[in-house]
Design a protein around this motif. Structure first.
Motif, PDB file in Angstrom:
ATOM      1  N   HIS A 247       0.820  -1.211   0.000  1.00  0.00           N
ATOM      2  CA  HIS A 247       0.000   0.000   0.000  1.00  0.00           C
ATOM      3  C   HIS A 247       0.857   1.266   0.000  1.00  0.00           C
ATOM      4  O   HIS A 247       0.382   2.341  -0.387  1.00  0.00           O
ATOM      5  N   GLU A 248       2.098   1.151   0.437  1.00  0.00           N
ATOM      6  CA  GLU A 248       3.013   2.287   0.462  1.00  0.00           C
ATOM      7  C   GLU A 248       3.851   2.381  -0.816  1.00  0.00           C
ATOM      8  O   GLU A 248       4.691   3.266  -0.951  1.00  0.00           O
ATOM      9  N   GLY A 249       3.647   1.428  -1.742  1.00  0.00           N
ATOM     10  CA  GLY A 249       4.431   1.416  -2.968  1.00  0.00           C
ATOM     11  C   GLY A 249       5.839   0.884  -2.771  1.00  0.00           C
ATOM     12  O   GLY A 249       6.754   1.220  -3.546  1.00  0.00           O
ATOM     13  N   LEU A 250       6.016   0.059  -1.753  1.00  0.00           N
ATOM     14  CA  LEU A 250       7.339  -0.488  -1.434  1.00  0.00           C
ATOM     15  C   LEU A 250       7.372  -1.985  -1.706  1.00  0.00           C
ATOM     16  O   LEU A 250       6.414  -2.698  -1.391  1.00  0.00           O
ATOM     17  N   PRO A 251       8.462  -2.501  -2.247  1.00  0.00           N
ATOM     18  CA  PRO A 251       8.588  -3.943  -2.441  1.00  0.00           C
ATOM     19  C   PRO A 251       8.919  -4.636  -1.123  1.00  0.00           C
ATOM     20  O   PRO A 251       9.444  -4.023  -0.189  1.00  0.00           O
ATOM     21  N   ASP A 252       8.632  -5.918  -1.042  1.00  0.00           N
ATOM     22  CA  ASP A 252       9.069  -6.708   0.103  1.00  0.00           C
ATOM     23  C   ASP A 252      10.591  -6.752   0.131  1.00  0.00           C
ATOM     24  O   ASP A 252      11.243  -6.784  -0.920  1.00  0.00           O
ATOM     25  N   THR A 253      11.149  -6.769   1.323  1.00  0.00           N
ATOM     26  CA  THR A 253      12.599  -6.904   1.433  1.00  0.00           C
ATOM     27  C   THR A 253      12.954  -7.612   2.726  1.00  0.00           C
ATOM     28  O   THR A 253      12.508  -7.227   3.805  1.00  0.00           O
ATOM     29  N   ASN A 254      13.720  -8.681   2.602  1.00  0.00           N
ATOM     30  CA  ASN A 254      14.252  -9.431   3.738  1.00  0.00           C
ATOM     31  C   ASN A 254      15.759  -9.502   3.583  1.00  0.00           C
ATOM     32  O   ASN A 254      16.265  -9.654   2.468  1.00  0.00           O
ATOM     33  N   GLY A 255      16.485  -9.411   4.694  1.00  0.00           N
ATOM     34  CA  GLY A 255      17.922  -9.575   4.575  1.00  0.00           C
ATOM     35  C   GLY A 255      18.692  -8.961   5.725  1.00  0.00           C
ATOM     36  O   GLY A 255      18.146  -8.235   6.554  1.00  0.00           O
ATOM     37  N   LEU A 256      19.976  -9.251   5.735  1.00  0.00           N
ATOM     38  CA  LEU A 256      20.864  -8.773   6.788  1.00  0.00           C
ATOM     39  C   LEU A 256      21.200  -7.306   6.560  1.00  0.00           C
ATOM     40  O   LEU A 256      21.596  -6.918   5.461  1.00  0.00           O
ATOM     41  N   LEU A 257      21.053  -6.503   7.608  1.00  0.00           N
ATOM     42  CA  LEU A 257      21.365  -5.074   7.536  1.00  0.00           C
ATOM     43  C   LEU A 257      22.667  -4.731   8.251  1.00  0.00           C
ATOM     44  O   LEU A 257      23.274  -3.700   7.966  1.00  0.00           O
ATOM     45  N   TYR A 258      23.055  -5.579   9.206  1.00  0.00           N
ATOM     46  CA  TYR A 258      24.282  -5.300   9.961  1.00  0.00           C
ATOM     47  C   TYR A 258      24.782  -6.588  10.610  1.00  0.00           C
ATOM     48  O   TYR A 258      23.991  -7.421  11.070  1.00  0.00           O
ATOM     49  N   GLY A 259      26.112  -6.730  10.645  1.00  0.00           N
ATOM     50  CA  GLY A 259      26.740  -7.772  11.453  1.00  0.00           C
ATOM     51  C   GLY A 259      26.559  -9.182  10.924  1.00  0.00           C
ATOM     52  O   GLY A 259      26.549  -9.415   9.716  1.00  0.00           O
ATOM     53  N   GLU A 260      26.391 -10.117  11.854  1.00  0.00           N
ATOM     54  CA  GLU A 260      26.307 -11.532  11.532  1.00  0.00           C
ATOM     55  C   GLU A 260      24.889 -11.929  11.122  1.00  0.00           C
ATOM     56  O   GLU A 260      23.912 -11.415  11.651  1.00  0.00           O
ATOM     57  N   MET A 261      24.815 -12.890  10.213  1.00  0.00           N
ATOM     58  CA  MET A 261      23.540 -13.497   9.873  1.00  0.00           C
ATOM     59  C   MET A 261      23.040 -14.297  11.071  1.00  0.00           C
ATOM     60  O   MET A 261      23.800 -15.053  11.684  1.00  0.00           O
ATOM     61  N   PRO A 262      21.769 -14.114  11.479  1.00  0.00           N
ATOM     62  CA  PRO A 262      21.268 -14.921  12.590  1.00  0.00           C
ATOM     63  C   PRO A 262      21.359 -16.406  12.273  1.00  0.00           C
ATOM     64  O   PRO A 262      21.115 -16.814  11.131  1.00  0.00           O
ATOM     65  N   PRO A 263      21.724 -17.241  13.242  1.00  0.00           N
ATOM     66  CA  PRO A 263      21.745 -18.685  13.018  1.00  0.00           C
ATOM     67  C   PRO A 263      20.334 -19.210  12.801  1.00  0.00           C
ATOM     68  O   PRO A 263      19.344 -18.478  12.980  1.00  0.00           O
ATOM     69  N   ALA A 264      20.228 -20.475  12.441  1.00  0.00           N
ATOM     70  CA  ALA A 264      18.911 -21.071  12.205  1.00  0.00           C
ATOM     71  C   ALA A 264      18.012 -20.902  13.422  1.00  0.00           C
ATOM     72  O   ALA A 264      16.804 -20.674  13.287  1.00  0.00           O
ATOM     73  N   PHE A 265      18.599 -21.006  14.611  1.00  0.00           N
ATOM     74  CA  PHE A 265      17.837 -20.795  15.835  1.00  0.00           C
ATOM     75  C   PHE A 265      18.610 -19.893  16.779  1.00  0.00           C
ATOM     76  O   PHE A 265      19.780 -20.155  17.066  1.00  0.00           O
ATOM     77  N   VAL A 266      17.960 -18.837  17.222  1.00  0.00           N
ATOM     78  CA  VAL A 266      18.550 -17.880  18.152  1.00  0.00           C
ATOM     79  C   VAL A 266      18.042 -18.195  19.556  1.00  0.00           C
ATOM     80  O   VAL A 266      16.848 -18.429  19.762  1.00  0.00           O
ATOM     81  N   ASP A 267      18.931 -18.212  20.540  1.00  0.00           N
ATOM     82  CA  ASP A 267      18.568 -18.499  21.926  1.00  0.00           C
ATOM     83  C   ASP A 267      18.050 -17.236  22.604  1.00  0.00           C
ATOM     84  O   ASP A 267      18.712 -16.191  22.590  1.00  0.00           O
ATOM     85  N   VAL A 268      16.863 -17.326  23.215  1.00  0.00           N
ATOM     86  CA  VAL A 268      16.320 -16.237  24.021  1.00  0.00           C
ATOM     87  C   VAL A 268      15.720 -16.826  25.295  1.00  0.00           C
ATOM     88  O   VAL A 268      15.473 -18.032  25.391  1.00  0.00           O
ATOM     89  N   ILE A 269      15.486 -15.950  26.257  1.00  0.00           N
ATOM     90  CA  ILE A 269      14.833 -16.337  27.511  1.00  0.00           C
ATOM     91  C   ILE A 269      13.630 -15.432  27.720  1.00  0.00           C
ATOM     92  O   ILE A 269      13.731 -14.209  27.580  1.00  0.00           O
ATOM     93  N   GLU A 270      12.481 -16.034  28.046  1.00  0.00           N
ATOM     94  CA  GLU A 270      11.282 -15.275  28.389  1.00  0.00           C
ATOM     95  C   GLU A 270      10.624 -15.947  29.585  1.00  0.00           C
ATOM     96  O   GLU A 270      10.397 -17.156  29.577  1.00  0.00           O
ATOM     97  N   ASN A 271      10.318 -15.172  30.608  1.00  0.00           N
ATOM     98  CA  ASN A 271       9.746 -15.711  31.845  1.00  0.00           C
ATOM     99  C   ASN A 271      10.603 -16.841  32.415  1.00  0.00           C
ATOM    100  O   ASN A 271      10.093 -17.801  32.995  1.00  0.00           O
ATOM    101  N   GLY A 272      11.913 -16.734  32.218  1.00  0.00           N
ATOM    102  CA  GLY A 272      12.815 -17.748  32.734  1.00  0.00           C
ATOM    103  C   GLY A 272      12.834 -19.032  31.936  1.00  0.00           C
ATOM    104  O   GLY A 272      13.462 -20.018  32.345  1.00  0.00           O
ATOM    105  N   ILE A 273      12.182 -19.057  30.791  1.00  0.00           N
ATOM    106  CA  ILE A 273      12.108 -20.246  29.937  1.00  0.00           C
ATOM    107  C   ILE A 273      12.971 -20.028  28.706  1.00  0.00           C
ATOM    108  O   ILE A 273      12.960 -18.943  28.109  1.00  0.00           O
ATOM    109  N   LEU A 274      13.710 -21.057  28.314  1.00  0.00           N
ATOM    110  CA  LEU A 274      14.587 -20.982  27.148  1.00  0.00           C
ATOM    111  C   LEU A 274      13.805 -21.277  25.870  1.00  0.00           C
ATOM    112  O   LEU A 274      13.016 -22.220  25.827  1.00  0.00           O
TER     113      LEU A 274
END
Length: 394
Positions: free
Chosen positions: A162-189
């Protein structure tokens, strides 16, 4: 400076700090204004209202940024807004929580920008042409503030069309995220997929609601529908649920959930993962006479706009009817809608209709909301999209 003049009588919302000016409110665009350019917005009496960014292709023709005529919309303005947004959330990052939303678009005075932090990585989405123009500035400031390992963009959104912009996915800075990134939420991995997962990688807007719902799970038989990577499931198991069944149509979601089970050392004998269409599976459970003590229904957005609300209401009603029929007397249904077009009163009415059709008497015993890193700006109520109800069958 580019200038936009509004029709007489069409300036009230802008004066009241609402950030959207619709195309029908514009009387005149002075000169040739590029999409995404900063404009000054005036009323019919030529009084300055605000600065904004213009887009002729969008129904939201101007996204307002700043009402102070002394402020210049330059790189420093964008950097300052981003710093303020991130600074307001610093207290949410700690050992038990390494994933939050850093920027929530219009609610944080940064229209069309979503920024999520996942451990050492950042995921961003850009919805508007004005924000697209300053993306490099924003990325640079995120690097300066947070020193992430990498910043990945997931701007594959209908709103960009709707804004006249194409879809875009990709790395903008630094390392490419691995297939799975580790995070913690509510003490759960969790291991989450930023590159291929849903939305920006994870639904951190349900953080508080997962923990609250799990308080009712101890010793209970739990059914988690639309489970994705297992947020409600893992919180329920952490609180001592007797058994949990998790259902999602996505094979990737189920695989990610099972990895998260292993990561947290939960007993797999207490858990069943099912890849299936949820409505189909609920029908099968009903035919088999299965019952549960606690059911979670967290479906995708059924009503993307107000025009879809009637159809969505029917879908919500049918889904919740099936869920209510599977509950024991005294059982609980935690049911959610992420459709901004459906307000809480309408949602309550839909659940009441579902209960009537299911032949169940119910009580509403708790309301759920979006967490503080998804704030609701007073002048922009449209930012309130997530709502939920804890319903007891009596």
């Amino acid at each position: 400076m580019n200038k936009v003049t509004l029709h007489r009588g069409k300036d009230k919302a802008a004066w009241q700090l609402h950030p959207w000016v619709f195309s029908g409110a514009i009387a005149q665009v002075h000169g040739q204004v590029d999409n995404g350019a900063v404009v000054e917005v005036f009323n019919a009496d030529d009084e300055f209202i605000a600065f904004g960014v213009y887009n002729s292709r969008s129904r939201v023709a101007v996204r307002l940024l700043e009402w102070n005529p002394q402020r210049q919309i330059d790189a420093d303005w964008w950097r300052d807004r981003l710093r303020r947004s991130v600074g307001l959330r610093n207290h949410l990052l700690h050992a038990d929580n390494t994933t939050i939303r850093l920027v929530f678009a219009e609610a944080d005075f940064l229209p069309g920008l979503i920024v999520d932090k996942y451990g050492d990585f950042i995921s961003i989405q850009v919805h508007s042409s004005g924000t697209e123009r300053v993306k490099a500035i924003l990325v640079d400031e995120l690097v300066a503030l947070l020193s992430p390992k990498g910043i990945y963009e997931r701007s594959d959104l209908k709103s960009r069309e709707h804004e006249g912009l194409p879809d875009t996915n990709g790395l903008l800075y630094g390392e490419m995220p691995p297939a799975f990134v580790d995070v913690i939420e509510n003490g759960i991995l969790y291991q989450i997929n930023i590159v291929e997962g849903q939305k920006s990688g994870f639904y951190c807007d349900q953080r508080d609601n997962r923990a609250l719902t799990a308080l009712y799970a101890k010793g209970q038989r739990v059914l988690d529908c639309f489970c994705y990577s297992g947020g409600f499931t893992l919180n329920a198991l952490k609180q001592g649920a007797a058994a949990v069944t998790s259902v999602d149509s996505s094979a990737l979601a189920i695989d990610t959930l099972l990895q998260n089970m292993t990561r947290n050392g939960f007993d797999s004998s207490e858990h069943r993962a099912v890849q299936s269409d949820v409505n189909k599976y609920l029908r099968q459970l009903g035919e088999a006479g299965e019952k549960f003590d606690l059911i979670v229904l967290d479906p995708p957005k059924y009503a993307p706009s107000r025009s879809a609300l009637e159809k969505a209401s029917r879908a919500y009603k049918d889904l919740n009817r099936r869920g209510l029929m599977l509950l024991e007397s005294g059982g609980l249904l935690a049911t959610f809608s992420c459709s901004g077009a459906m307000d809480i009163d309408t949602f309550k009415q839909v659940i009441a209709w579902a209960a009537l059709d299911a032949g169940r008497e119910i009580q509403f015993i708790r309301q759920f909301n979006q967490p503080e890193d998804h704030p609701i700006r007073a002048s922009f109520p449209e930012g309130e999209y997530l709502k939920g109800l804890l319903v007891r069958v009596v």
